[in-house]
Design an enzyme around this catalytic site. Structure first.
Site, PDB file in Angstrom:
ATOM      1  CG  HIS A 102     -57.070 -68.197 -28.194  1.00  0.00           C
ATOM      2  ND1 HIS A 102     -56.281 -67.804 -27.145  1.00  0.00           N
ATOM      3  CD2 HIS A 102     -56.693 -67.401 -29.231  1.00  0.00           C
ATOM      4  CE1 HIS A 102     -55.481 -66.827 -27.519  1.00  0.00           C
ATOM      5  NE2 HIS A 102     -55.720 -66.562 -28.796  1.00  0.00           N
ATOM      6  CD  GLU A 156     -44.778 -72.403 -24.031  1.00  0.00           C
ATOM      7  OE1 GLU A 156     -44.706 -71.607 -23.085  1.00  0.00           O
ATOM      8  OE2 GLU A 156     -45.314 -73.539 -23.939  1.00  0.00           O
ATOM      9  CE1 TYR A 190     -45.453 -79.920 -22.037  1.00  0.00           C
ATOM     10  CE2 TYR A 190     -47.520 -80.771 -21.162  1.00  0.00           C
ATOM     11  CZ  TYR A 190     -46.251 -80.990 -21.666  1.00  0.00           C
ATOM     12  OH  TYR A 190     -45.765 -82.278 -21.790  1.00  0.00           O
ATOM     13  CD  GLN A 249     -58.468 -66.494 -33.326  1.00  0.00           C
ATOM     14  OE1 GLN A 249     -58.401 -67.461 -32.571  1.00  0.00           O
ATOM     15  NE2 GLN A 249     -57.788 -65.382 -33.095  1.00  0.00           N
ATOM     16  CE1 TYR A 259     -51.002 -60.685 -29.124  1.00  0.00           C
ATOM     17  CE2 TYR A 259     -52.919 -61.227 -27.802  1.00  0.00           C
ATOM     18  CZ  TYR A 259     -51.974 -61.590 -28.736  1.00  0.00           C
ATOM     19  OH  TYR A 259     -51.996 -62.845 -29.287  1.00  0.00           O
TER      20      TYR A 259
END
Length: 357
Positions: free
Chosen positions: A144, A236, A246, A79, A257
């Site tokens: 991430h 979200e 949040y 990523q 997972y």
């Protein structure tokens, strides 16, 4: 120029009535290697980032030029890689860009932002690259990063930062940048009116985020809209406010997972509840404003969604582009009004999308 015209007729349910909608798509550029973001240039054409580390110029006719970047600490794998390219508010006169990317090594990396200057005409070059922000601490792994960015009305920059996947508890720790949205000046300084200015991480604007993949400032409503990936379920859509928590990972609609609970709570006092959530996950990966609506691109969901604000609630207006059967990495509404979508693959495409009601 290769053109692909798809007319997709479908019935979409709005809060008022069911109405027919048609979407047309045109391929502007193809053979893009996992494109991640796009910016329209005022002189015409587009800047496109490829996650593998390339910054490209793509003309309206589909011609491409590689623009060499000076990013010796670029870390590109899984990523990790080159992320967002964003023009500065005064780009017409300054020619400055900000670019987010993963920086460091396998054992110590995070999200960085540089400011650089683009030449006036093609063949384009960039000069005067300066690091303006490095997320801390450096951590292991390649997941991430967040890395979406948007400018606010006061010309400060919001940068979204992921939790690093295995460091999720740090999203609640105000002494670091993991799982946060930060607000900085174009020179990388923390504004004195940031909510946690006197902490060890004065750049923090909001916290409790998992992996932000959409971030946009809505000038008409003076609001910041954001979406982020949940784990298994619980993606979200949020309205970001200064100092807001949040919830990740202490409150979530998703599960791990493995099937285990991340938290027994979906809502908690003092935690901002999502305005809209996707369970099962569609993996939203791009966010844009179009005629007052939100456009959301989806990776796993392989669709473009249009959400409309009705009675202060975001409601689904319709699903589009499913017949492409393509993962969608990003959606942008350019200053010209053109809707731009990037497909996510080793043979990715830059598409122009038009709604025809």
């Amino acid at each position: 120029m290769k053109q692909l015209i798809l007319a997709i007729s479908l019935f979409v349910l709005s809060a008022v009535s069911a109405q027919a909608a048609t979407v047309r798509t045109e391929v502007i550029a193809d053979k893009l290697n996992y494109p991640w973001s796009v910016a329209e240039l005022p002189e015409g054409g587009f800047l496109v980032t490829e996650r593998s580390g390339q910054l490209l110029y793509a003309s309206d006719s589909g011609d491409k030029q590689v623009i060499k970047l000076d990013l010796p600490d670029l870390y590109a794998t899984a990523q990790a890689g080159l992320f967002e390219v964003l023009l500065t508010p005064d780009f017409v006169t300054s020619r400055e860009l900000v670019i987010s990317y993963s920086c460091g090594t396998e054992d110590a990396n995070n999200t960085c932002v540089v400011r650089t200057k683009l030449s006036a005409q093609p063949p384009y070059i960039v000069t005067n690259s300066q690091n303006i922000f490095t997320a801390l601490p450096k951590k292991e792994g390649a997941a991430h990063y967040g890395a979406r960015m948007t400018w606010l009305a006061d010309n400060t920059l919001l940068v979204a930062l992921g939790d690093g996947f295995v460091y999720r508890e740090q999203a609640q720790n105000l002494d670091n940048h993991l799982g946060k949205i930060v607000r900085i000046t174009r020179n990388g300084k923390a504004p004195a009116d940031n909510p946690f200015f006197h902490s060890q991480a004065p750049e923090i604007f909001s916290y409790g985020h998992r992996n932000v993949q959409g971030l946009i400032y809505d000038q008409a409503r003076d609001s910041i809209w954001q979406h982020e990936h949940g784990p298994k379920g619980g993606d979200e859509l949020n309205k970001i406010v200064k100092g807001g928590n949040y919830g990740w990972p202490i409150a979530t609609f998703g599960i791990d997972y493995t099937g285990a609970k991340v938290s027994p709570f979906s809502q908690l006092p003092g935690v901002k509840a999502p305005l809209y959530q996707w369970t099962p996950s569609l993996a939203p990966a791009g966010l844009a404003l179009y005629q007052g609506d939100l456009l959301v691109a989806h990776l796993a969901g392989k669709r473009l969604q249009r959400l409309r604000l009705i009675d202060d609630q975001w409601q689904l207006e319709g699903d589009y582009l499913q017949e492409l059967n393509a993962r969608l990495r990003a959606v942008y509404v350019a200053p010209s009004g053109r809707i731009l979508v990037l497909t996510d693959s080793a043979e990715g495409k830059l598409l122009q999308v038009s709604f025809e009601n």
